[in-house]
Design a protein around this motif. Structure first.
Motif, PDB file in Angstrom:
ATOM      1  N   SER A   1      50.628  49.166  37.837  1.00 15.10           N
ATOM      2  CA  SER A   1      49.950  48.352  36.829  1.00 15.10           C
ATOM      3  C   SER A   1      49.170  47.221  37.494  1.00 15.10           C
ATOM      4  O   SER A   1      49.655  46.567  38.421  1.00 15.10           O
ATOM      5  CB  SER A   1      50.959  47.762  35.846  1.00 15.10           C
ATOM      6  N   CYS A   2      47.969  46.998  37.001  1.00 19.19           N
ATOM      7  CA  CYS A   2      47.119  45.931  37.548  1.00 19.19           C
ATOM      8  C   CYS A   2      47.525  44.544  37.057  1.00 19.19           C
ATOM      9  O   CYS A   2      46.913  43.558  37.470  1.00 19.19           O
ATOM     10  CB  CYS A   2      45.656  46.209  37.204  1.00 19.19           C
ATOM     11  N   ASP A   3      48.563  44.457  36.232  1.00 18.43           N
ATOM     12  CA  ASP A   3      49.006  43.129  35.826  1.00 18.43           C
ATOM     13  C   ASP A   3      49.552  42.359  37.023  1.00 18.43           C
ATOM     14  O   ASP A   3      49.693  41.140  36.970  1.00 18.43           O
ATOM     15  CB  ASP A   3      49.997  43.171  34.673  1.00 18.43           C
ATOM     16  N   LYS A   4      49.773  43.040  38.146  1.00 17.46           N
ATOM     17  CA  LYS A   4      50.194  42.351  39.372  1.00 17.46           C
ATOM     18  C   LYS A   4      49.092  41.419  39.885  1.00 17.46           C
ATOM     19  O   LYS A   4      49.343  40.559  40.705  1.00 17.46           O
ATOM     20  CB  LYS A   4      50.616  43.350  40.437  1.00 17.46           C
ATOM     21  N   PHE A   5      47.856  41.598  39.381  1.00 21.34           N
ATOM     22  CA  PHE A   5      46.735  40.756  39.786  1.00 21.34           C
ATOM     23  C   PHE A   5      46.445  39.642  38.774  1.00 21.34           C
ATOM     24  O   PHE A   5      45.392  39.013  38.833  1.00 21.34           O
ATOM     25  CB  PHE A   5      45.469  41.606  39.973  1.00 21.34           C
ATOM     26  N   SER A   6      47.366  39.396  37.867  1.00 19.58           N
ATOM     27  CA  SER A   6      47.145  38.392  36.813  1.00 19.58           C
ATOM     28  C   SER A   6      46.763  37.035  37.382  1.00 19.58           C
ATOM     29  O   SER A   6      45.844  36.381  36.864  1.00 19.58           O
ATOM     30  CB  SER A   6      48.383  38.254  35.927  1.00 19.58           C
TER      31      SER A   6
ATOM     32  N   PRO B   1      41.564  39.480  31.122  1.00 15.45           N
ATOM     33  CA  PRO B   1      42.732  39.093  30.318  1.00 15.45           C
ATOM     34  C   PRO B   1      43.990  39.826  30.797  1.00 15.45           C
ATOM     35  O   PRO B   1      43.933  40.983  31.232  1.00 15.45           O
ATOM     36  CB  PRO B   1      42.367  39.537  28.900  1.00 15.45           C
ATOM     37  N   THR B   2      45.122  39.172  30.696  1.00 15.91           N
ATOM     38  CA  THR B   2      46.391  39.759  31.112  1.00 15.91           C
ATOM     39  C   THR B   2      46.655  41.073  30.384  1.00 15.91           C
ATOM     40  O   THR B   2      47.115  42.044  30.995  1.00 15.91           O
ATOM     41  CB  THR B   2      47.545  38.766  30.869  1.00 15.91           C
ATOM     42  N   GLU B   3      46.360  41.129  29.105  1.00 14.92           N
ATOM     43  CA  GLU B   3      46.597  42.357  28.328  1.00 14.92           C
ATOM     44  C   GLU B   3      45.761  43.521  28.874  1.00 14.92           C
ATOM     45  O   GLU B   3      46.223  44.655  28.935  1.00 14.92           O
ATOM     46  CB  GLU B   3      46.290  42.115  26.854  1.00 14.92           C
ATOM     47  N   PHE B   4      44.537  43.228  29.261  1.00 13.14           N
ATOM     48  CA  PHE B   4      43.684  44.249  29.878  1.00 13.14           C
ATOM     49  C   PHE B   4      44.316  44.755  31.171  1.00 13.14           C
ATOM     50  O   PHE B   4      44.393  45.962  31.414  1.00 13.14           O
ATOM     51  CB  PHE B   4      42.286  43.682  30.143  1.00 13.14           C
TER      52      PHE B   4
ATOM     53  N   ASN C   1      42.597  45.137  49.452  1.00  9.85           N
ATOM     54  CA  ASN C   1      41.318  44.438  49.319  1.00  9.85           C
ATOM     55  C   ASN C   1      41.071  44.081  47.846  1.00  9.85           C
ATOM     56  O   ASN C   1      40.752  44.949  47.031  1.00  9.85           O
ATOM     57  CB  ASN C   1      40.195  45.330  49.857  1.00  9.85           C
ATOM     58  N   LEU C   2      41.205  42.803  47.518  1.00  9.45           N
ATOM     59  CA  LEU C   2      41.038  42.366  46.130  1.00  9.45           C
ATOM     60  C   LEU C   2      39.637  42.617  45.602  1.00  9.45           C
ATOM     61  O   LEU C   2      39.457  42.851  44.407  1.00  9.45           O
ATOM     62  CB  LEU C   2      41.394  40.883  45.990  1.00  9.45           C
ATOM     63  N   ARG C   3      38.637  42.594  46.463  1.00 12.26           N
ATOM     64  CA  ARG C   3      37.266  42.875  46.018  1.00 12.26           C
ATOM     65  C   ARG C   3      37.145  44.299  45.479  1.00 12.26           C
ATOM     66  O   ARG C   3      36.462  44.528  44.493  1.00 12.26           O
ATOM     67  CB  ARG C   3      36.272  42.668  47.157  1.00 12.26           C
ATOM     68  N   VAL C   4      37.804  45.238  46.124  1.00 11.69           N
ATOM     69  CA  VAL C   4      37.770  46.629  45.670  1.00 11.69           C
ATOM     70  C   VAL C   4      38.474  46.743  44.317  1.00 11.69           C
ATOM     71  O   VAL C   4      37.964  47.378  43.389  1.00 11.69           O
ATOM     72  CB  VAL C   4      38.397  47.581  46.706  1.00 11.69           C
ATOM     73  N   HIS C   5      39.623  46.105  44.181  1.00 10.70           N
ATOM     74  CA  HIS C   5      40.341  46.130  42.897  1.00 10.70           C
ATOM     75  C   HIS C   5      39.484  45.500  41.796  1.00 10.70           C
ATOM     76  O   HIS C   5      39.377  46.053  40.698  1.00 10.70           O
ATOM     77  CB  HIS C   5      41.681  45.405  43.015  1.00 10.70           C
ATOM     78  N   PHE C   6      38.873  44.374  42.098  1.00 15.03           N
ATOM     79  CA  PHE C   6      38.020  43.706  41.111  1.00 15.03           C
ATOM     80  C   PHE C   6      36.885  44.639  40.690  1.00 15.03           C
ATOM     81  O   PHE C   6      36.598  44.791  39.498  1.00 15.03           O
ATOM     82  CB  PHE C   6      37.455  42.406  41.696  1.00 15.03           C
ATOM     83  N   HIS C   7      36.246  45.270  41.661  1.00 16.17           N
ATOM     84  CA  HIS C   7      35.136  46.174  41.412  1.00 16.17           C
ATOM     85  C   HIS C   7      35.560  47.360  40.535  1.00 16.17           C
ATOM     86  O   HIS C   7      34.883  47.702  39.563  1.00 16.17           O
ATOM     87  CB  HIS C   7      34.556  46.683  42.736  1.00 16.17           C
ATOM     88  N   GLU C   8      36.675  47.978  40.879  1.00 17.70           N
ATOM     89  CA  GLU C   8      37.133  49.139  40.097  1.00 17.70           C
ATOM     90  C   GLU C   8      37.555  48.721  38.695  1.00 17.70           C
ATOM     91  O   GLU C   8      37.362  49.478  37.729  1.00 17.70           O
ATOM     92  CB  GLU C   8      38.262  49.871  40.825  1.00 17.70           C
ATOM     93  N   LEU C   9      38.087  47.519  38.538  1.00 11.86           N
ATOM     94  CA  LEU C   9      38.441  47.035  37.202  1.00 11.86           C
ATOM     95  C   LEU C   9      37.215  46.835  36.321  1.00 11.86           C
ATOM     96  O   LEU C   9      37.290  46.982  35.097  1.00 11.86           O
ATOM     97  CB  LEU C   9      39.276  45.753  37.298  1.00 11.86           C
ATOM     98  N   VAL C  10      36.078  46.525  36.933  1.00 10.66           N
ATOM     99  CA  VAL C  10      34.833  46.472  36.167  1.00 10.66           C
ATOM    100  C   VAL C  10      34.567  47.832  35.547  1.00 10.66           C
ATOM    101  O   VAL C  10      34.196  47.948  34.374  1.00 10.66           O
ATOM    102  CB  VAL C  10      33.633  46.050  37.061  1.00 10.66           C
ATOM    103  N   HIS C  11      34.799  48.901  36.308  1.00  9.22           N
ATOM    104  CA  HIS C  11      34.596  50.251  35.786  1.00  9.22           C
ATOM    105  C   HIS C  11      35.607  50.612  34.695  1.00  9.22           C
ATOM    106  O   HIS C  11      35.273  51.295  33.743  1.00  9.22           O
ATOM    107  CB  HIS C  11      34.635  51.279  36.919  1.00  9.22           C
ATOM    108  N   VAL C  12      36.836  50.132  34.842  1.00  7.75           N
ATOM    109  CA  VAL C  12      37.830  50.342  33.783  1.00  7.75           C
ATOM    110  C   VAL C  12      37.322  49.687  32.496  1.00  7.75           C
ATOM    111  O   VAL C  12      37.379  50.280  31.410  1.00  7.75           O
ATOM    112  CB  VAL C  12      39.204  49.776  34.173  1.00  7.75           C
ATOM    113  N   ALA C  13      36.794  48.485  32.612  1.00  7.53           N
ATOM    114  CA  ALA C  13      36.287  47.771  31.428  1.00  7.53           C
ATOM    115  C   ALA C  13      35.093  48.487  30.805  1.00  7.53           C
ATOM    116  O   ALA C  13      34.925  48.479  29.587  1.00  7.53           O
ATOM    117  CB  ALA C  13      35.901  46.338  31.811  1.00  7.53           C
ATOM    118  N   GLN C  14      34.295  49.134  31.635  1.00  7.94           N
ATOM    119  CA  GLN C  14      33.123  49.835  31.116  1.00  7.94           C
ATOM    120  C   GLN C  14      33.544  51.007  30.269  1.00  7.94           C
ATOM    121  O   GLN C  14      32.930  51.472  29.381  1.00  7.94           O
ATOM    122  CB  GLN C  14      32.218  50.338  32.253  1.00  7.94           C
TER     123      GLN C  14
END
Length: 102
Positions: free
Chosen positions: A22-27, A35-38, A89-102
């Motif tokens: 779960s990506c909530d580890k990056f809260s 958002p935490t729920e996301f 690499n937090l940048r990679v996680h951030f980037h992929e989360l953008v795609h999850v949001a899309q």
């Protein structure tokens, strides 16, 4: 073709379901961005090889470059797959989360 891809994505996400993190580890790291729920409903899986559909129809449609693309990560619905060398690499996680949001 779209239904075939959708089914492939669902079966891939199911296949790796026991390995999802779960990506909530990056809260804390992404506070104010996601958002935490996301984050609770987004997941990642560290894999040795990025899963990609390789249907003949995709290549016939001119999407062979996508199938053959050398990527460190890819997102399918609310789950993204990353290679071990970028797992921290937090940048990679951030980037992929953008795609999850899309």
């Amino acid at each position: 073709m779209l239904e075939q891809i959708e089914n492939w994505i669902d079966s891939t996400n199911l296949k790796y379901s026991s390995q999802k993190v779960s990506c909530d580890k990056f809260s804390n790291e992404f506070d104010g961005f996601y958002p935490t729920e996301f984050l609770k409903n987004a997941y990642y899986v560290v894999v040795d090889q990025i899963p990609k559909p390789d249907f003949v129809g995709l290549r016939e449609m001119g999407l062979g470059d996508f199938v053959d693309m050398d990527a460190a990560g890819i997102t399918y619905k609310n789950t993204y797959y990353i290679l071990p060398h970028v797992a921290t690499n937090l940048r990679v996680h951030f980037h992929e989360l953008v795609h999850v949001a899309q």
